[in-house]
Design a protein around this motif. Structure first.
Motif, PDB file in Angstrom:
ATOM      1  N   GLY A  82      10.199  -4.685  17.875  1.00 44.03           N
ATOM      2  CA  GLY A  82       9.783  -4.001  16.650  1.00 44.03           C
ATOM      3  C   GLY A  82      10.448  -2.671  16.349  1.00 44.03           C
ATOM      4  O   GLY A  82      11.643  -2.471  16.555  1.00 44.03           O
ATOM      5  N   GLY A  83       9.611  -1.740  15.864  1.00 45.30           N
ATOM      6  CA  GLY A  83      10.086  -0.486  15.279  1.00 45.30           C
ATOM      7  C   GLY A  83      10.894   0.392  16.203  1.00 45.30           C
ATOM      8  O   GLY A  83      11.796   1.102  15.740  1.00 45.30           O
ATOM      9  N   TYR A  84      10.621   0.365  17.505  1.00 49.35           N
ATOM     10  CA  TYR A  84      11.379   1.204  18.434  1.00 49.35           C
ATOM     11  C   TYR A  84      12.854   0.820  18.410  1.00 49.35           C
ATOM     12  O   TYR A  84      13.735   1.690  18.380  1.00 49.35           O
ATOM     13  CB  TYR A  84      10.821   1.059  19.850  1.00 49.35           C
ATOM     14  CG  TYR A  84      11.568   1.874  20.879  1.00 49.35           C
ATOM     15  CD1 TYR A  84      11.241   3.204  21.108  1.00 49.35           C
ATOM     16  CD2 TYR A  84      12.620   1.318  21.605  1.00 49.35           C
ATOM     17  CE1 TYR A  84      11.940   3.966  22.043  1.00 49.35           C
ATOM     18  CE2 TYR A  84      13.326   2.067  22.537  1.00 49.35           C
ATOM     19  CZ  TYR A  84      12.972   3.393  22.751  1.00 49.35           C
ATOM     20  OH  TYR A  84      13.683   4.139  23.679  1.00 49.35           O
ATOM     21  N   LEU A  85      13.136  -0.477  18.403  1.00 51.03           N
ATOM     22  CA  LEU A  85      14.525  -0.944  18.390  1.00 51.03           C
ATOM     23  C   LEU A  85      15.187  -0.642  17.044  1.00 51.03           C
ATOM     24  O   LEU A  85      16.364  -0.257  16.995  1.00 51.03           O
ATOM     25  CB  LEU A  85      14.567  -2.444  18.687  1.00 51.03           C
ATOM     26  CG  LEU A  85      14.039  -2.856  20.063  1.00 51.03           C
ATOM     27  CD1 LEU A  85      14.088  -4.371  20.214  1.00 51.03           C
ATOM     28  CD2 LEU A  85      14.833  -2.179  21.184  1.00 51.03           C
ATOM     29  N   ARG A  86      14.431  -0.832  15.980  1.00 51.52           N
ATOM     30  CA  ARG A  86      14.954  -0.489  14.639  1.00 51.52           C
ATOM     31  C   ARG A  86      15.363   0.981  14.591  1.00 51.52           C
ATOM     32  O   ARG A  86      16.469   1.326  14.132  1.00 51.52           O
ATOM     33  CB  ARG A  86      13.875  -0.785  13.597  1.00 51.52           C
ATOM     34  CG  ARG A  86      14.241  -0.424  12.171  1.00 51.52           C
ATOM     35  CD  ARG A  86      12.993  -0.307  11.311  1.00 51.52           C
ATOM     36  NE  ARG A  86      12.167   0.821  11.706  1.00 51.52           N
ATOM     37  CZ  ARG A  86      10.842   0.781  11.819  1.00 51.52           C
ATOM     38  NH1 ARG A  86      10.169  -0.327  11.589  1.00 51.52           N
ATOM     39  NH2 ARG A  86      10.181   1.878  12.179  1.00 51.52           N
ATOM     40  N   ASP A  87      14.493   1.856  15.067  1.00 50.54           N
ATOM     41  CA  ASP A  87      14.778   3.290  15.045  1.00 50.54           C
ATOM     42  C   ASP A  87      15.932   3.634  15.975  1.00 50.54           C
ATOM     43  O   ASP A  87      16.735   4.526  15.682  1.00 50.54           O
ATOM     44  CB  ASP A  87      13.530   4.079  15.439  1.00 50.54           C
ATOM     45  CG  ASP A  87      12.418   3.977  14.398  1.00 50.54           C
ATOM     46  OD1 ASP A  87      12.701   3.528  13.268  1.00 50.54           O
ATOM     47  OD2 ASP A  87      11.272   4.327  14.718  1.00 50.54           O
ATOM     48  N   LEU A  88      16.037   2.923  17.094  1.00 47.04           N
ATOM     49  CA  LEU A  88      17.139   3.140  18.041  1.00 47.04           C
ATOM     50  C   LEU A  88      18.481   2.856  17.372  1.00 47.04           C
ATOM     51  O   LEU A  88      19.436   3.630  17.491  1.00 47.04           O
ATOM     52  CB  LEU A  88      16.946   2.232  19.262  1.00 47.04           C
ATOM     53  CG  LEU A  88      17.915   2.425  20.437  1.00 47.04           C
ATOM     54  CD1 LEU A  88      17.695   3.778  21.098  1.00 47.04           C
ATOM     55  CD2 LEU A  88      17.718   1.304  21.465  1.00 47.04           C
ATOM     56  N   MET A 145      19.064   2.929  14.184  1.00 43.31           N
ATOM     57  CA  MET A 145      19.257   3.892  13.101  1.00 43.31           C
ATOM     58  C   MET A 145      19.491   5.311  13.602  1.00 43.31           C
ATOM     59  O   MET A 145      19.790   6.205  12.821  1.00 43.31           O
ATOM     60  CB  MET A 145      18.023   3.886  12.173  1.00 43.31           C
ATOM     61  CG  MET A 145      17.826   2.589  11.426  1.00 43.31           C
ATOM     62  SD  MET A 145      16.339   2.616  10.369  1.00 43.31           S
ATOM     63  CE  MET A 145      16.834   3.807   9.122  1.00 43.31           C
ATOM     64  N   GLY A 146      19.338   5.520  14.916  1.00 50.45           N
ATOM     65  CA  GLY A 146      19.537   6.852  15.486  1.00 50.45           C
ATOM     66  C   GLY A 146      18.362   7.781  15.242  1.00 50.45           C
ATOM     67  O   GLY A 146      18.516   9.004  15.243  1.00 50.45           O
ATOM     68  N   ILE A 147      17.171   7.188  15.032  1.00 50.31           N
ATOM     69  CA  ILE A 147      15.962   7.966  14.787  1.00 50.31           C
ATOM     70  C   ILE A 147      15.159   8.079  16.083  1.00 50.31           C
ATOM     71  O   ILE A 147      14.886   7.057  16.722  1.00 50.31           O
ATOM     72  CB  ILE A 147      15.080   7.302  13.706  1.00 50.31           C
ATOM     73  CG1 ILE A 147      15.856   7.184  12.389  1.00 50.31           C
ATOM     74  CG2 ILE A 147      13.777   8.065  13.509  1.00 50.31           C
ATOM     75  CD1 ILE A 147      15.133   6.364  11.342  1.00 50.31           C
ATOM     76  N   PRO A 148      14.789   9.282  16.511  1.00 50.85           N
ATOM     77  CA  PRO A 148      13.983   9.420  17.732  1.00 50.85           C
ATOM     78  C   PRO A 148      12.660   8.673  17.590  1.00 50.85           C
ATOM     79  O   PRO A 148      11.994   8.756  16.554  1.00 50.85           O
ATOM     80  CB  PRO A 148      13.746  10.932  17.845  1.00 50.85           C
ATOM     81  CG  PRO A 148      14.810  11.557  17.005  1.00 50.85           C
ATOM     82  CD  PRO A 148      15.093  10.587  15.909  1.00 50.85           C
ATOM     83  N   ASN A 194      22.816  -2.329   6.604  1.00 54.01           N
ATOM     84  CA  ASN A 194      22.954  -2.370   5.145  1.00 54.01           C
ATOM     85  C   ASN A 194      21.788  -1.686   4.426  1.00 54.01           C
ATOM     86  O   ASN A 194      21.768  -1.636   3.197  1.00 54.01           O
ATOM     87  CB  ASN A 194      23.036  -3.821   4.664  1.00 54.01           C
ATOM     88  CG  ASN A 194      24.350  -4.484   5.040  1.00 54.01           C
ATOM     89  OD1 ASN A 194      25.366  -3.808   5.201  1.00 54.01           O
ATOM     90  ND2 ASN A 194      24.328  -5.800   5.198  1.00 54.01           N
ATOM     91  N   LYS A 195      20.830  -1.191   5.229  1.00 53.66           N
ATOM     92  CA  LYS A 195      19.648  -0.508   4.696  1.00 53.66           C
ATOM     93  C   LYS A 195      18.920  -1.371   3.656  1.00 53.66           C
ATOM     94  O   LYS A 195      18.569  -0.923   2.576  1.00 53.66           O
ATOM     95  CB  LYS A 195      20.024   0.852   4.105  1.00 53.66           C
ATOM     96  CG  LYS A 195      20.614   1.822   5.118  1.00 53.66           C
ATOM     97  CD  LYS A 195      20.991   3.149   4.505  1.00 53.66           C
ATOM     98  CE  LYS A 195      19.771   4.010   4.229  1.00 53.66           C
ATOM     99  NZ  LYS A 195      19.094   4.447   5.456  1.00 53.66           N
TER     100      LYS A 195
END
Length: 470
Positions: A7-13, A15-18, A132-133
């Motif tokens: 989920g979201g942890y990998l997505r943020d990883l 995207m370079g988001i902590p 591609n956001k």
């Protein structure tokens, strides 16, 4: 028993988001096996999710879901022989349908293997969509079963700054149309509290919160959950003052101006003109009746222009027919209307109080540039100085006044801040304790002290403003 970060942890990883919120999917296990380790607390046997006793990290058995009722909680779960790919298929968006195998020390609940992006399993093209956001639905068949996903879609567009295709919007619009009326939507599908939580997440400082509300409008959800704001999309704005054609458009422009401000300020911007759908409708009806009686051409796009061209004659018409000329959106009726709308959405009381202060003052405050007496301006803003709210309210005034301004007038945001700052300084100097020293103790009363505080402050303000050449 196999473990995956999902989920979201990998997505943020990617995207370079902590991100520190890690969820673990467990493949090849069962409720009994998880509990037998004595390292987990069950969230509920009917719901296959567990919290580790040491780390409080969430572990969920891989599962498939079957819709059993009409609410977002009415699902049955199957966890027997469910693969990680099948588990990912039930998720909402491709950017969240990612999994990375990891090793877990069950005793401590900690990840003991490296976090390696190259190991991510991506069966639905989520990584490409992240780059591609673009927000894409994993499986429309499963997606439409959960009504919560409608508002999550709007929130993810905002928090991730993603876009979505027309095909995705069409799926969501069709999904929205399949639910009942607004009341049953609240009672049967979503709670007010859950909707309020999504609003708060989409209103965090730094986010383009207008994306959230525009998406809600586009998929038809706004009409269900916030009909008062929806009506502004059908309410024409006066072209003399604002460049946007509707009040909703003006509100979104103003909202963009407070992108980096607090959620409370953003909420006040959203609501400051909410009553225009009522007040403008009343004025429109009178203008059209006037046009018909005087044989003047009009249509839905030009009735405000008609009013501006025939302003004196129209005022006389109103007087002769004993009908109201002004329909303001900063009255007690407006405040009651807006407060009711806010309470329906379970908005925080502190936000509501701030918003109502803005509604009452946002029209009048600019009259300081058009001959308003200092004493009247003082009485208008001092209550909010004493509540430490004025500086925040000024941000809403400016966003409203200059977000899509159509005309140039004497209004000056810099001078407004200077005047308010001056008044705040003088009010603080003329404190209760300072004024009471000027009285004979035998003559003192609360009323006299308040009167003296006001009188001394206004006189001091007048002198200072003269020095500023205002």
């Amino acid at each position: 028993m196999k473990f995956y970060i999902v989920g979201g942890y990998l997505r943020d990883l990617i995207m370079g988001i902590p991100s520190h919120d890690i969820d673990i999917a467990v493949e090849g296990s069962s409720y009994e096996e998880m509990m037998a380790t004595d390292r987990f607390v069950s969230v509920g046997k009917a719901f296959p999710v567990f919290l580790h006793k040491e780390t409080n990290m969430e572990f969920a058995l891989c599962r498939t879901e079957t819709k059993t009722g009409i609410t977002h909680q009415d699902f049955s779960f199957n966890t027997k022989n469910v693969s990680i790919i099948e588990d990912l298929r039930r998720r909402d968006f491709t950017c969240n349908a990612l999994a990375m195998p990891v090793e877990i020390d069950l005793e401590t609940g900690k990840i003991i293997s490296d976090i390696d992006i190259s190991l991510i399993r991506d069966p639905f093209g989520g990584i490409k969509d992240i780059l591609n956001k673009e927000l894409k639905i994993v499986d429309p068949k499963h997606f439409i079963e959960d009504p919560l996903r409608l508002i999550r879609f709007c929130r993810f567009l905002t928090t991730l700054n993603f876009t979505a295709s027309e095909e995705t919007y069409n799926i969501l619009s069709s999904m929205n149309n399949n639910f009942g009326d607004g009341k049953s939507y609240f009672n049967e599908f979503l709670s007010f509290d859950r909707i309020n939580l999504e609003i708060e997440k989409a209103s965090v400082s730094g986010l383009n919160t207008s994306i959230f509300w525009k998406a809600m409008l586009k998929i038809g959800l706004l009409k269900r959950i916030f009909p008062e704001l929806y009506k502004l999309s059908e309410t024409l704005e006066c072209p003399k003052y604002h460049t946007e054609s509707t009040v909703f458009g003006h509100t979104m422009k103003a909202l963009d101006m407070v992108k980096d401000e607090s959620p409370m300020i953003k909420w006040a911007v959203i609501c400051h003109d909410l009553y225009k759908s009522v007040s403008y409708a009343k004025k429109r009806e009178i203008i059209i009746n006037y046009a018909i009686e005087h044989n003047k051409p009009y249509n839905i796009d030009n009735y405000y222009i008609l009013l501006e061209e025939d302003d004196k004659e129209f005022k006389k018409y109103c007087k002769d027919n004993k009908v109201q000329y002004h329909f303001d959106h900063d009255t007690k009726e407006a405040c009651d209307f807006i407060e009711s709308a806010c309470r329906n959405l379970r908005i925080k009381s502190s936000w509501i109080k701030f918003t109502l202060g803005v509604v009452k003052t946002h029209m009048k405050v600019w009259n300081i540039f058009d001959g308003m007496k200092i004493s009247i301006f003082y009485d208008l803003i001092v209550p909010y100085i004493r509540k430490n709210l004025l500086n925040e309210m000024i941000k809403v005034y400016i966003a409203d006044h200059f977000g899509d301004r159509a005309i140039q007038d004497k209004s000056d945001p810099v001078k407004l801040k200077e005047i308010c700052s001056l008044i705040e300084k003088i009010v603080n100097l003329n404190s209760f304790s300072t004024i009471i020293e000027k009285f004979d103790k035998s003559e003192v009363s609360i009323e006299k002290i308040k009167y003296k505080m006001r009188e001394d402050s206004i006189n001091a303000i007048k002198k200072e403003i003269k020095l500023l050449n205002f």
